[in-house]
Design a protein around this motif. Structure first.
Motif, PDB file in Angstrom:
ATOM      1  N   ALA B 205       8.023 -22.379  26.985  1.00 60.88           N
ATOM      2  CA  ALA B 205       7.052 -23.340  26.442  1.00 60.88           C
ATOM      3  C   ALA B 205       6.519 -24.222  27.569  1.00 60.88           C
ATOM      4  O   ALA B 205       5.402 -24.725  27.494  1.00 60.88           O
ATOM      5  CB  ALA B 205       7.697 -24.187  25.356  1.00 60.88           C
ATOM      6  N   LEU B 206       7.313 -24.406  28.637  1.00 61.45           N
ATOM      7  CA  LEU B 206       6.840 -25.203  29.771  1.00 61.45           C
ATOM      8  C   LEU B 206       5.646 -24.545  30.435  1.00 61.45           C
ATOM      9  O   LEU B 206       4.714 -25.211  30.869  1.00 61.45           O
ATOM     10  CB  LEU B 206       7.958 -25.408  30.797  1.00 61.45           C
ATOM     11  N   GLU B 208       3.548 -22.620  28.889  1.00 60.17           N
ATOM     12  CA  GLU B 208       2.428 -22.812  27.967  1.00 60.17           C
ATOM     13  C   GLU B 208       1.877 -24.229  28.090  1.00 60.17           C
ATOM     14  O   GLU B 208       0.665 -24.433  28.080  1.00 60.17           O
ATOM     15  CB  GLU B 208       2.873 -22.544  26.524  1.00 60.17           C
ATOM     16  N   ALA B 209       2.803 -25.197  28.208  1.00 62.94           N
ATOM     17  CA  ALA B 209       2.362 -26.584  28.363  1.00 62.94           C
ATOM     18  C   ALA B 209       1.525 -26.723  29.631  1.00 62.94           C
ATOM     19  O   ALA B 209       0.495 -27.400  29.638  1.00 62.94           O
ATOM     20  CB  ALA B 209       3.561 -27.522  28.403  1.00 62.94           C
ATOM     21  N   ALA B 210       1.936 -26.057  30.697  1.00 63.18           N
ATOM     22  CA  ALA B 210       1.184 -26.132  31.950  1.00 63.18           C
ATOM     23  C   ALA B 210      -0.205 -25.530  31.769  1.00 63.18           C
ATOM     24  O   ALA B 210      -1.208 -26.112  32.202  1.00 63.18           O
ATOM     25  CB  ALA B 210       1.940 -25.413  33.060  1.00 63.18           C
ATOM     26  N   ALA B 211      -0.273 -24.365  31.108  1.00 58.99           N
ATOM     27  CA  ALA B 211      -1.576 -23.738  30.867  1.00 58.99           C
ATOM     28  C   ALA B 211      -2.430 -24.629  29.974  1.00 58.99           C
ATOM     29  O   ALA B 211      -3.632 -24.785  30.194  1.00 58.99           O
ATOM     30  CB  ALA B 211      -1.392 -22.366  30.229  1.00 58.99           C
ATOM     31  N   ASP B 212      -1.787 -25.248  28.987  1.00 60.98           N
ATOM     32  CA  ASP B 212      -2.501 -26.149  28.093  1.00 60.98           C
ATOM     33  C   ASP B 212      -3.109 -27.299  28.881  1.00 60.98           C
ATOM     34  O   ASP B 212      -4.186 -27.784  28.563  1.00 60.98           O
ATOM     35  CB  ASP B 212      -1.514 -26.696  27.055  1.00 60.98           C
ATOM     36  N   LEU B 213      -2.390 -27.732  29.940  1.00 64.39           N
ATOM     37  CA  LEU B 213      -2.857 -28.850  30.761  1.00 64.39           C
ATOM     38  C   LEU B 213      -3.600 -28.344  31.992  1.00 64.39           C
ATOM     39  O   LEU B 213      -3.476 -28.879  33.079  1.00 64.39           O
ATOM     40  CB  LEU B 213      -1.673 -29.737  31.150  1.00 64.39           C
ATOM     41  N   TYR B 214      -4.338 -27.262  31.800  1.00 61.81           N
ATOM     42  CA  TYR B 214      -5.339 -26.799  32.767  1.00 61.81           C
ATOM     43  C   TYR B 214      -4.780 -26.213  34.059  1.00 61.81           C
ATOM     44  O   TYR B 214      -5.441 -26.245  35.086  1.00 61.81           O
ATOM     45  CB  TYR B 214      -6.329 -27.946  33.080  1.00 61.81           C
ATOM     46  N   SER B 215      -3.554 -25.661  34.034  1.00 59.90           N
ATOM     47  CA  SER B 215      -3.034 -24.973  35.221  1.00 59.90           C
ATOM     48  C   SER B 215      -3.383 -23.498  35.132  1.00 59.90           C
ATOM     49  O   SER B 215      -3.279 -22.911  34.064  1.00 59.90           O
ATOM     50  CB  SER B 215      -1.505 -25.062  35.287  1.00 59.90           C
ATOM     51  N   ASN B 216      -3.742 -22.916  36.281  1.00 64.00           N
ATOM     52  CA  ASN B 216      -3.870 -21.455  36.293  1.00 64.00           C
ATOM     53  C   ASN B 216      -2.494 -20.866  36.589  1.00 64.00           C
ATOM     54  O   ASN B 216      -1.514 -21.597  36.736  1.00 64.00           O
ATOM     55  CB  ASN B 216      -4.926 -21.006  37.307  1.00 64.00           C
ATOM     56  N   LYS B 223       4.081 -25.292  40.370  1.00 68.49           N
ATOM     57  CA  LYS B 223       4.303 -26.672  39.925  1.00 68.49           C
ATOM     58  C   LYS B 223       5.347 -26.758  38.816  1.00 68.49           C
ATOM     59  O   LYS B 223       5.908 -27.809  38.580  1.00 68.49           O
ATOM     60  CB  LYS B 223       2.993 -27.288  39.415  1.00 68.49           C
ATOM     61  N   VAL B 224       5.546 -25.661  38.094  1.00 70.79           N
ATOM     62  CA  VAL B 224       6.440 -25.750  36.935  1.00 70.79           C
ATOM     63  C   VAL B 224       7.596 -24.745  36.995  1.00 70.79           C
ATOM     64  O   VAL B 224       8.759 -25.134  36.963  1.00 70.79           O
ATOM     65  CB  VAL B 224       5.646 -25.571  35.616  1.00 70.79           C
TER      66      VAL B 224
END
Ligand SMILES: Nc1ncnc2c1ncn2[C@@H]1O[C@H](COP(=O)(O)OP(=O)(O)O)[C@@H](O)[C@H]1O
Ligand SMILES: [Mg+2]
Lengths: 388, 310
Positions: B205-206, B208-216, B223-224
């Motif tokens: 889920a982390l 997904e959270a990163a992708a949700d917050l605009y990470s490629n 970063k995660v």
């Protein structure tokens, strides 16, 4: 259409493929969510709420159909390309980053300038009253605090729509109730459209502008909390939202002239239930000639289900007086004291059982006990016809 | 939330151990005491004894072995003392080799571990099984087979030539490349397994959270994912680096005489009649000290990380 919707779900179907038994999680659903709305997806576990939310967020691809965001088709965009943020069920805070870094994460990825990131992140921390925890790691926070950080993190990039998947379900009751207020406040304050997923009907009723009740991958009813509670369209909705007595009835024709009910009362009820027709029905338990509200027209002679909320039922000890309108006889089977009210289980003379709830007002005295014969009044104005 | 669950677990453990602590810890003390501390103590003592020329030691205390390691007094011991570079050079080369082995193992091991950890739970054990199959064979035999594989007339060169990639065989035996290959092959699972264990516990889920917050994908990875599985990566790196540092089979068999590493140097001292036990013991103690210092720094950094960020 004068104003564009925040979200349009257009004939969306989701099938999880599987070699032997693919799961149809969403079955051709369509509806729209207005701008600035606090919109809730409500339904039992497994009905497809999370699936729909994940499709809006871009974590799950769409088998068929389209999702529009302010009129633009976002169905093919990756989640990092959608101006939509999510508050995840288990928060999914980055454990190696501080509260501040978590909240600033999205803004940094968007490449906002450093001054803006700073002010915006601090503003978000103020909003959730966590400014003094900025340098903590998520593991050093309580569940409620983590929850608020997750909220701030998702709000910081100023998304057009915020998705929340059962964000309160991991909190204890007190905290959950406090967070309801807070979420509602924040939604009003920021003006962002919230799409909120829950299986808790109380949560849905207290927070939402509108609710979509879902079951088995389909939307059963969409409406304001009051509409859904007062005028459920079918048995599923009636039972899922609050408690409901479902009774059998037979349609005897269109509305008869409302002779007994007072004019004022009738017109008030009429106003509350727009788009509704009135039917005349006979209840199987023996009350005849009731004029009730219905959302659809039924043919004369048709067997239908009608619903009455337990708190609308009145109970009196058996008496010989006149003017017993809409009244049947019955026996008290059990009485349970619930604090604010008392729940009474009744057995009607024809064998049907009925649940009633009486408010424990200051002068309430129990004028009947278990086993007593009572007379039960079912006000016709509170009865609703249900569709299949 | 996860924080206090772990704390609760620790609390329970402590209370179990409290009463019968000594009895329950006996096997651990036995293993550490008999199998670890005593041999190291023996080594430490030997490193201060005098060399017996037919192998073994004479019980006379001296600093001769350390002197030989660090200080150059010329061939006959009568020149002014200078720093002895021979052994420091071997240490330096060994460090570089171990470092490279660690980096290569990471570059291959991380994607491998990630791949396995993201398979369906049922097929994961199959992939882990595949990774570990070669390790059912003795390290010596594996290293020798590697030598056959890469020698000038071996299958690798033959294939490359028959496909026309090269015209003449590449001589790989007795090069640093061969040592690298040997170390990489010997220690890859030590990198894969701890990283796999970390990624398996990683909460996706982390990502997904990163992708949700605009990470490629790349920012999500750097970063995660990598910060979150860092403990596994560090464990893998330590588990590859330290044995690589003291390895002697790969350097001996694949590297030849001129690519001497610490492991071979020590091995040499305890082999046959010509060995110098105190010197071998001293080299081991110096290596041990360096490793301890590295681990100590790592532990310090780790505890600073855990005590409330920055
Ligand atoms: N990844 C998946 N693979 C297969 N089936 C799934 C998957 N995710 C959800 N489902 C199924 O889809 C249905 C809807 O699930 P979900 O959207 O999670 O429901 P809810 O959030 O309302 O509890 C359920 O029957 C569930 O078993
Ligand atoms: Mg769900």
């Amino acid at each position: 259409m004068t104003d564009t919707h925040a979200i349009d779900i257009v004939s969306v179907t989701k099938v999880y493929p599987h070699r032997t038994d693919p799961v149809v999680a969403l079955d051709n659903i369509s509806f729209s969510i207005g701008d600035n709305e606090f919109f809730t997806l409500l339904g039992p576990s497994g009905c497809g709420k999370t699936t729909l939310l994940r499709m809006i967020g871009g974590f799950e691809d769409i088998t068929k159909g389209q999702i529009l965001l302010f009129g633009d088709d976002i169905s093919r965009l990756q989640s990092n390309q959608r101006p939509v943020n999510t508050v995840f069920q288990q928060y999914a805070l980055f454990p190696h980053l501080t509260v501040y870094e978590n909240v600033a994460f999205g803004l940094k990825r968007l490449g906002r300038d450093t001054d803006f990131i700073k002010t915006q992140t601090h503003a978000m921390l103020e909003l959730i009253r966590m400014a003094e925890f900025a340098e903590r790691k998520p593991s050093q926070l309580s569940g409620g605090q983590q929850q608020r950080v997750a909220l701030a993190r998702a709000l910081a990039p100023q998304p057009k729509v915020l998705l929340l998947d059962e964000p309160l379900s991991a909190l204890d009751l007190k905290l959950r109730q406090a967070m309801r207020e807070e979420l509602k406040e924040i939604q009003k304050h920021t003006g962002i459209t919230f799409i909120f997923v829950t299986h808790d009907q109380e949560e849905a009723l207290t927070m939402s502008d509108r609710i979509a009740v879902m079951s088995n991958g389909q939307v059963q009813q969409i409406g304001s909390p009051k509409e859904i509670y007062d005028n459920p369209t079918n048995i599923f909705v009636a039972n899922f939202i609050g408690e409901a007595n479902i009774l059998k009835a037979k349609v005897t024709g269109p509305e008869k002239s409302p002779a007994k009910a007072s004019k004022a009362k009738a017109s008030k009820a009429q106003a509350a239930a727009k788009d509704q027709v009135k039917l005349c029905v006979d209840l199987e338990c023996g009350i005849k000639g009731l004029n009730i509200f219905s959302q659809s027209q039924f043919q004369k002679g048709k067997q239908i289900n009608v619903m009455i909320r337990p708190e609308r039922i009145q109970i009196k000890p058996l008496s010989r007086g006149r003017g017993k309108v809409n009244t049947v006889g019955g026996t008290v089977k059990s009485i349970s004291y619930l604090g604010t009210d008392t729940q009474v289980q009744l057995l009607l003379d024809d064998g049907e059982s009925l649940l009633a709830r009486l408010q424990n007002t200051i002068d309430a005295t129990s004028s009947f006990g278990v086993g007593n014969k009572v007379e039960i009044t079912i006000p016709e104005i509170a009865i609703r016809a249900l569709s299949e | 939330m996860a924080g206090w669950i772990t704390k609760g677990g620790n609390g329970a453990q402590t209370s179990i151990v409290d009463g019968k602590q000594h009895i329950l810890l006996m096997p651990a003390w036995f293993v550490i005491g008999i199998l670890l501390v005593i041999p190291v103590l023996v080594m430490l003592i030997y490193s201060f004894l005098t060399q017996d020329f037919r192998g073994g030691v004479i019980w006379e205390f001296t600093l001769e072995a350390y002197d030989q390691f660090f200080i150059d007094r010329g061939l006959f011991g009568d020149e002014p003392a200078r720093i002895e570079w021979t052994y420091l050079g071997i240490f330096w080369r060994s460090f570089l080799q171990a470092l490279f082995a660690m980096v290569f193992c990471f570059l291959i091991g991380f994607p491998t571990a990630y791949f396995i950890a993201t398979r369906a739970p049922k097929s994961r054990s199959f992939w882990l099984f595949l990774i570990t199959i070669p390790y059912w064979v003795n390290l010596l035999i594996r290293t020798v087979s590697m030598k056959f594989l890469i020698r000038d007339t071996g299958p690798l060169n033959n294939w490359l030539m028959s496909w026309g990639v090269i015209d003449d065989p590449i001589s790989m035996i007795n090069t640093n490349f061969a040592i690298q290959l040997g170390l990489f092959y010997s220690y890859l699972p030590f990198m894969v397994l701890p990283i796999y264990a970390s990624i398996e516990r990683y909460n996706f889920a982390l990502s997904e959270a990163a992708a949700d917050l605009y990470s490629n994908r790349w920012t999500t990875l750097f970063k995660v994912v990598i910060p979150a599985v860092k403990p596994g990566i560090i464990a893998g790196c330590i588990l590859v680096f330290i044995p690589s540092l003291g390895a002697f089979l790969a350097p001996d068999l694949l590297g030849g005489a001129k690519n001497f590493m610490i492991g071979s140097l020590v091995e040499e001292q305890f082999k046959g009649q010509s060995g110098d036990w105190p010197f071998g013991a001293a080299v081991s103690m110096i290596l041990l000290t360096i490793i301890m210092i590295i681990l100590l720094f790592y532990a310090r950094a780790q505890s600073r990380d855990n005590n409330g960020g920055h």
